[in-house]
Design an enzyme around this catalytic site. Structure first.
Site, PDB file in Angstrom:
ATOM      1  N   GLY A 127       0.800  -1.220   0.000  1.00 30.54           N
ATOM      2  CA  GLY A 127       0.000   0.000   0.000  1.00 30.54           C
ATOM      3  C   GLY A 127       0.835   1.272   0.000  1.00 30.54           C
ATOM      4  O   GLY A 127       2.049   1.262   0.243  1.00 30.54           O
ATOM      5  N   HIS A 128       0.167   2.363  -0.220  1.00 28.05           N
ATOM      6  CA  HIS A 128       0.790   3.675  -0.378  1.00 28.05           C
ATOM      7  C   HIS A 128       1.722   4.032   0.789  1.00 28.05           C
ATOM      8  O   HIS A 128       1.466   3.689   1.941  1.00 28.05           O
ATOM      9  CB  HIS A 128      -0.286   4.757  -0.500  1.00 28.05           C
ATOM     10  CG  HIS A 128      -1.142   4.874   0.737  1.00 28.05           C
ATOM     11  ND1 HIS A 128      -0.793   5.630   1.829  1.00 28.05           N
ATOM     12  CD2 HIS A 128      -2.323   4.297   1.055  1.00 28.05           C
ATOM     13  CE1 HIS A 128      -1.715   5.541   2.757  1.00 28.05           C
ATOM     14  NE2 HIS A 128      -2.664   4.730   2.325  1.00 28.05           N
ATOM     15  N   ASP A 129       2.807   4.692   0.457  1.00 27.43           N
ATOM     16  CA  ASP A 129       3.750   5.264   1.427  1.00 27.43           C
ATOM     17  C   ASP A 129       4.436   4.222   2.307  1.00 27.43           C
ATOM     18  O   ASP A 129       5.040   4.581   3.329  1.00 27.43           O
ATOM     19  CB  ASP A 129       3.054   6.303   2.317  1.00 27.43           C
ATOM     20  CG  ASP A 129       2.461   7.446   1.504  1.00 27.43           C
ATOM     21  OD1 ASP A 129       3.251   8.191   0.897  1.00 27.43           O
ATOM     22  OD2 ASP A 129       1.221   7.558   1.455  1.00 27.43           O
TER      23      ASP A 129
END
Length: 202
Positions: A127-129
Site C-alpha cells: 500500500g501507499h507510502d
C-alpha cells in the site's frame, strides 16, 4: 553485458520467468550446489566464477543468503540489477532500488520506497507510502497496508496481512495467513489472527 541469476532453486526459476517475460536475456544461474549442471537450459556456475562487469539478480528467499551473495558478487565487480515482471503494477512516485525482484500480478502502490535486494512475490500488494528496507521479502498473496515499515531482512508470509501504519522489525518473520495488528519486534516470529509471538521452545 552478461546477466546472472544467483540461485537456481524455486525463486531463481521464478526470476527467470520474469526475465523472459520482460525480454531480458539471462546467461547463467549462479549456484554452488548445482554448479556444473543446467537448469531450464541455462548453465549453472559457481558464484565465484561469475564474469566481472556483469549484472546479477539474487533469486533466493532467505535474506541472509541474499546478504552474503550480494557482498560476494559486488566484491567481484558485478552490478545488482532489478527484475520487474511486465504484469506487475508499479505506481507513480515509487522508488525501487537495485537488486529487487517484483513478480507477476504484484501491485506496488504510490509513493513507496523499496530497498536493495527486496522481493515482492506473485499477487502480493504493497500500500501507499510503505517502506520496505533492504532484503525484505513479501511472499505470494500477502497484503502490506499503507504507511507500513518493513525493516531490513523482515519476511511477510503468504496471504498474511500487515495493517495500516505498523512496523515489522529487523529480521522478523510474519507467518503465512497471519494478521498483524500491532508492531512486531526485531527478530520475532508471529503467527495467527490476530498475530501473536510464536511460543519459544524450552
Amino acid at each position: 553485458m552478461s546477466f546472472f541469476i544467483a540461485g537456481a532453486g524455486g525463486v531463481g526459476r521464478e526470476a527467470l520467468d520474469a526475465a523472459i517475460a520482460g525480454g531480458v536475456t539471462v546467461d547463467a544461474f549462479l549456484d554452488d550446489t548445482l554448479a556444473g549442471g543446467k537448469v531450464r537450459g541455462l548453465p549453472v556456475l559457481r558464484p565465484a566464477d561469475a564474469e566481472p562487469g556483469g549484472a546479477y539478480l539474487i533469486g533466493i528467499a532467505a535474506p541472509a543468503a541474499r546478504a552474503r551473495l550480494a557482498e560476494l558478487l559486488d566484491g567481484l565487480g558485478l552490478t545488482p540489477a532489478t527484475l520487474v515482471h511486465p504484469r506487475a503494477v508499479i505506481a507513480p512516485e515509487t522508488r525501487i532500488a537495485d537488486g529487487c525482484l517484483v513478480l507477476a500480478n504484484a501491485h506496488v502502490s504510490s509513493s513507496i520506497t523499496v530497498g536493495p535486494h527486496a522481493q515482492v512475490h506473485y499477487n502480493a500488494t504493497v500500500g501507499h507510502d510503505a517502506v520496505l528496507d533492504e532484503r525484505v521479502t513479501v511472499y505470494p498473496g500477502a497484503n502490506i497496508s499503507g504507511n507500513v515499515r518493513l525493516c531490513a531482512d523482515a519476511t511477510v508470509g503468504s496471504n498474511a496481512v500487515v495493517l495500516q501504519g505498523l512496523t515489522v522489525g529487523p529480521g522478523a518473520f510474519v507467518g503465512a495467513g497471519a494478521v498483524v495488528t500491532r508492531d512486531v519486534a526485531a527478530g520475532q516470529v508471529v503467527v495467527g489472527s490476530p498475530a501473536r509471538p510464536l511460543p519459544e521452545r524450552l
